[in-house]
Write an enzyme that holds these catalytic residues in place. Sequence first.
Site, PDB file in Angstrom:
ATOM      1  N   ASP A  13      -3.741  21.120  17.730  1.00 11.80           N
ATOM      2  CA  ASP A  13      -2.771  21.799  17.258  1.00 11.80           C
ATOM      3  C   ASP A  13      -1.613  21.321  16.755  1.00 11.80           C
ATOM      4  O   ASP A  13      -0.509  21.683  16.705  1.00 11.80           O
ATOM      5  CB  ASP A  13      -2.486  22.879  18.389  1.00 11.80           C
ATOM      6  CG  ASP A  13      -3.841  23.449  19.017  1.00 11.80           C
ATOM      7  OD1 ASP A  13      -4.500  23.825  18.298  1.00 11.80           O
ATOM      8  OD2 ASP A  13      -3.591  23.795  20.113  1.00 11.80           O
ATOM      9  N   HIS A  41      -7.038  26.442  13.089  1.00  8.03           N
ATOM     10  CA  HIS A  41      -6.369  25.902  12.056  1.00  8.03           C
ATOM     11  C   HIS A  41      -5.649  27.051  11.281  1.00  8.03           C
ATOM     12  O   HIS A  41      -5.947  27.662  10.335  1.00  8.03           O
ATOM     13  CB  HIS A  41      -7.113  24.878  11.041  1.00  8.03           C
ATOM     14  CG  HIS A  41      -7.520  23.824  11.693  1.00  8.03           C
ATOM     15  ND1 HIS A  41      -8.380  22.719  11.082  1.00  8.03           N
ATOM     16  CD2 HIS A  41      -7.367  23.273  12.919  1.00  8.03           C
ATOM     17  CE1 HIS A  41      -8.714  21.861  11.815  1.00  8.03           C
ATOM     18  NE2 HIS A  41      -8.393  22.187  12.977  1.00  8.03           N
TER      19      HIS A  41
HETATM   20  P1  GDP Z   1      -4.163  22.695  14.040  1.00  7.54           P
HETATM   21  O1  GDP Z   1      -5.131  23.380  14.800  1.00  7.54           O
HETATM   22  O2  GDP Z   1      -3.814  21.528  13.879  1.00  7.54           O
HETATM   23  O3  GDP Z   1      -4.342  23.328  12.447  1.00  7.54           O
HETATM   24  O4  GDP Z   1      -2.715  23.599  14.337  1.00  7.54           O
HETATM   25  P2  GDP Z   1      -2.512  25.053  14.879  1.00  7.54           P
HETATM   26  O5  GDP Z   1      -2.514  26.015  13.776  1.00  7.54           O
HETATM   27  O6  GDP Z   1      -3.503  25.444  15.895  1.00  7.54           O
HETATM   28  O7  GDP Z   1      -0.986  25.187  15.442  1.00  7.54           O
HETATM   29  C1  GDP Z   1       0.029  24.764  14.595  1.00  7.54           C
HETATM   30  C2  GDP Z   1       0.936  26.034  14.716  1.00  7.54           C
HETATM   31  O8  GDP Z   1       2.303  25.549  14.372  1.00  7.54           O
HETATM   32  C3  GDP Z   1       0.482  27.048  13.693  1.00  7.54           C
HETATM   33  O9  GDP Z   1       0.867  28.488  14.391  1.00  7.54           O
HETATM   34  C4  GDP Z   1       1.407  26.955  12.425  1.00  7.54           C
HETATM   35  O10 GDP Z   1       1.575  28.127  11.722  1.00  7.54           O
HETATM   36  C5  GDP Z   1       2.604  26.514  13.035  1.00  7.54           C
HETATM   37  N1  GDP Z   1       3.138  25.491  12.277  1.00  7.54           N
HETATM   38  C6  GDP Z   1       2.932  24.389  11.385  1.00  7.54           C
HETATM   39  N2  GDP Z   1       3.656  23.700  11.010  1.00  7.54           N
HETATM   40  C7  GDP Z   1       4.967  24.254  11.299  1.00  7.54           C
HETATM   41  C8  GDP Z   1       6.362  23.957  11.247  1.00  7.54           C
HETATM   42  O11 GDP Z   1       6.693  23.000  10.674  1.00  7.54           O
HETATM   43  N3  GDP Z   1       7.166  24.901  11.926  1.00  7.54           N
HETATM   44  C9  GDP Z   1       6.972  25.842  12.712  1.00  7.54           C
HETATM   45  N4  GDP Z   1       7.742  26.492  13.208  1.00  7.54           N
HETATM   46  N5  GDP Z   1       5.505  26.050  12.967  1.00  7.54           N
HETATM   47  C10 GDP Z   1       4.569  25.405  12.293  1.00  7.54           C
HETATM   48  P1  IMO Z   2      -7.766  22.379  16.807  1.00 11.36           P
HETATM   49  O1  IMO Z   2      -8.585  22.157  15.664  1.00 11.36           O
HETATM   50  C1  IMO Z   2      -6.392  22.337  21.035  1.00 11.36           C
HETATM   51  C2  IMO Z   2      -9.789  21.504  23.901  1.00 11.36           C
HETATM   52  C3  IMO Z   2     -10.149  22.634  24.951  1.00 11.36           C
HETATM   53  C4  IMO Z   2     -10.596  21.627  25.846  1.00 11.36           C
HETATM   54  C5  IMO Z   2     -11.463  20.562  25.382  1.00 11.36           C
HETATM   55  C6  IMO Z   2     -12.788  20.679  25.015  1.00 11.36           C
HETATM   56  O2  IMO Z   2      -6.836  23.861  16.802  1.00 11.36           O
HETATM   57  O3  IMO Z   2      -6.875  21.160  17.164  1.00 11.36           O
HETATM   58  P2  IMO Z   2     -14.359  22.345  23.556  1.00 11.36           P
HETATM   59  O4  IMO Z   2     -14.386  23.946  23.473  1.00 11.36           O
HETATM   60  O5  IMO Z   2     -14.130  21.460  22.496  1.00 11.36           O
HETATM   61  O6  IMO Z   2     -15.457  21.928  24.326  1.00 11.36           O
HETATM   62  O7  IMO Z   2     -13.174  22.064  24.537  1.00 11.36           O
HETATM   63  O8  IMO Z   2     -10.793  20.458  23.794  1.00 11.36           O
HETATM   64  N1  IMO Z   2      -9.931  22.261  22.434  1.00 11.36           N
HETATM   65  C7  IMO Z   2      -8.773  22.536  21.808  1.00 11.36           C
HETATM   66  N2  IMO Z   2      -7.333  22.192  22.195  1.00 11.36           N
HETATM   67  N3  IMO Z   2      -7.046  22.734  19.746  1.00 11.36           N
HETATM   68  C8  IMO Z   2      -8.239  22.696  19.382  1.00 11.36           C
HETATM   69  O9  IMO Z   2      -8.589  22.721  18.136  1.00 11.36           O
HETATM   70  C9  IMO Z   2      -9.170  22.606  20.390  1.00 11.36           C
HETATM   71  N4  IMO Z   2     -10.459  22.407  20.404  1.00 11.36           N
HETATM   72  C10 IMO Z   2     -10.984  22.094  21.617  1.00 11.36           C
HETATM   73  O10 IMO Z   2      -8.936  23.363  25.496  1.00 11.36           O
HETATM   74  O11 IMO Z   2      -9.456  20.894  26.711  1.00 11.36           O
HETATM   75 MG    MG Z   3      -5.319  24.662  16.284  1.00 11.75          MG
END
Ligand code: GDP
Ligand code: IMO
Ligand code: MG
Length: 423
Positions: A13, A41
Site C-alpha cells: 500500500d 491499487h
Molecule cells: P498501492 O496498493 O501500493 O497501490 O497503494 P494503495 O492504493 O493501497 O494505498 C495508497 C493510498 O494512498 C490510496 O488511498 C491513494 O489514493 C492514497 N495516496 C497515494 N499517494 C498519495 C499522496 O501522495 N497523498 C495522499 N494524501 N494520499 C495518497
Molecule cells: P497491495 O497490492 C497490503 C498482506 C495481508 C497478509 C499477507 C498475506 O495493495 O500492496 P495474502 O492475501 O496475500 O495471502 O495475504 O499480505 N497483503 C497486503 N497488505 N496491501 C496488499 O496489496 C496486500 N496483499 C496482501 O494482509 O498480511
Molecule cells: Mg493497496
Amino acid sequence: MTVTAVVGAQWGDEGKGRIIDYLAQSADLVIRFQGGDNAGHTVINEYGKHALHLIPSGIFNPATQNIIGSGCVVNPQALLEEMASLQAAGVALDNLWLSSRAQMVMPYHRTLDALEEQARGKDTIGTTKRGIGPAYADKAARSGLRIGDLLQPDWLEARLDNALRTVNRKIEILGGQAVNGEELYALLLDYRAQFQARIIDTVPMTRAAIEADKAVLLEGQLGVMRDLDWGIYPYVTSSNPTAAFAPSGAGLPARTVDRVIGVVKAYSTAVGDGPFPAELHDADGDRLRDIGQEYGATTGRPRRCGWFDGVAIRYAAWLNGMTGLAVTKLDVLDQLEELKICVGYELPDGAIIVDSMPDTPVLNQVKPVYETWPGWLQSTAGCRHWAELPRAAQAYMERIRDLAGVPIAYVSVGPERAQMFEV
Ligand code: GDP
Ligand code: IMO
Ligand code: MG
C-alpha cells in the site's frame, strides 16, 4: 525507451497504483507480474477513484497495452467484476490482455484460504482471504489450472478432475463443503466465453515491445516485507513482489530491466499480522491513520501505522537494486509538529543493526532506534517542484534518500494524478 519495474518498498500500500497511473501516461505496455486480487491499487484520475485489484494501473491510457502476466493468479469472477466497474466509469478495455500462463484462482482456493486461516487458530497470517496462498500452492504442486486451459475444454475438464481429487479431501478435512465438479466446469466454460478474446501468449507482444524499444512498466503487487522469500515469513504473501522476479513474472529477459523505482510512503503502514518494528500504538499512530485514511483498499481493514523505517528501506533498496525512490503521501505529515525516523534496530543483546534485516523470530524482539526530525507545519499539497517544498520536508526526504542510498525520483503530495512530480 526503458523497462521500469515499480515495486513496493515497505509492507504494501505504498501507492504503487498511483505511480503506475502517472508513469503510464507515457508508457506503451504495463505488465502486472505477480499477485492476484489481494491487491488494492488506488488510482484517482479523470475517470474517478478506482481500487484496482487485478487489472494493471495503466488501463486508463487507451494507448497503453496492459497484460496480467504469467506470474499472477487470476480469479476470473473478480476480474469480471472489476472490468464491469471500470466499463461503467467509461474506461474502454480494448487494451487488456491475460497471459495464457497465469494461474486461475478457483472458488475453492478462497474456501481453503478461509479454512486454513481458521485452522491456524491464534497464529493467523491475516490474509486477504482471496485464495492467493492456496492458488500459488497448487501452482507449485502442479495441480493448478491456468488461464490458457480455458481454451482447451477437454484438457480443462481433465485438469479440473485432477485438482478436485485432492482439493475435496483437503476441504473435508478442514470441515468445509466439497466442490461439485460439474457445476464448476460449467462456470469455467462461461469464463471461457467471456475471456477467450483476451487470452494470449504474451511473448510475441513483449518481444515486439522490447525490440521496438518501447516504454514498458512492470507493476508489482505488495511490498518487499511481504515477499515470500525475503519478507517476514510466514506473514507474507505467496509470491515475490521484489524486482528480481519482475522480468520472470512479466515474461521478459532479466537483462531488459533498466530502472527499478521503489515506492515508499513517507511513514509506514501494514495490514495483516507479523512484525512491524516502527509501529505506533499511540495518538500519533491514530493521527497518521486518520489523516492518511489508512484503511485497506481490498478488505477495508484499518492499517497499522508507524514511523518511517530506515532499516527496512535500506534492505528494500539493496534487495531490489533500486535506481530511484518514489516518495508518496508526504502531505500526510504536513500537520505533525515532530517526526521520527527509525534508523536502527536494537537486538535483544543490545547490538544495533542498520544494514540487515533479521528473520522473523528476532525481528519480533527488536526495538526501533529513532531520530527526531522537525515537522514543517505547512501544506505541501500544492507543491509541484522540489524547490517549492518546505526546507524541513526536503531535509526529511534527504534523510530517507541517504538511508536508502538511492536518489529520490518522484514525490507525491496528494492522491490526484496532478499531485505528483519528478525530481
Ligand atoms: P498501492 O496498493 O501500493 O497501490 O497503494 P494503495 O492504493 O493501497 O494505498 C495508497 C493510498 O494512498 C490510496 O488511498 C491513494 O489514493 C492514497 N495516496 C497515494 N499517494 C498519495 C499522496 O501522495 N497523498 C495522499 N494524501 N494520499 C495518497
Ligand atoms: P497491495 O497490492 C497490503 C498482506 C495481508 C497478509 C499477507 C498475506 O495493495 O500492496 P495474502 O492475501 O496475500 O495471502 O495475504 O499480505 N497483503 C497486503 N497488505 N496491501 C496488499 O496489496 C496486500 N496483499 C496482501 O494482509 O498480511
Ligand atoms: Mg493497496
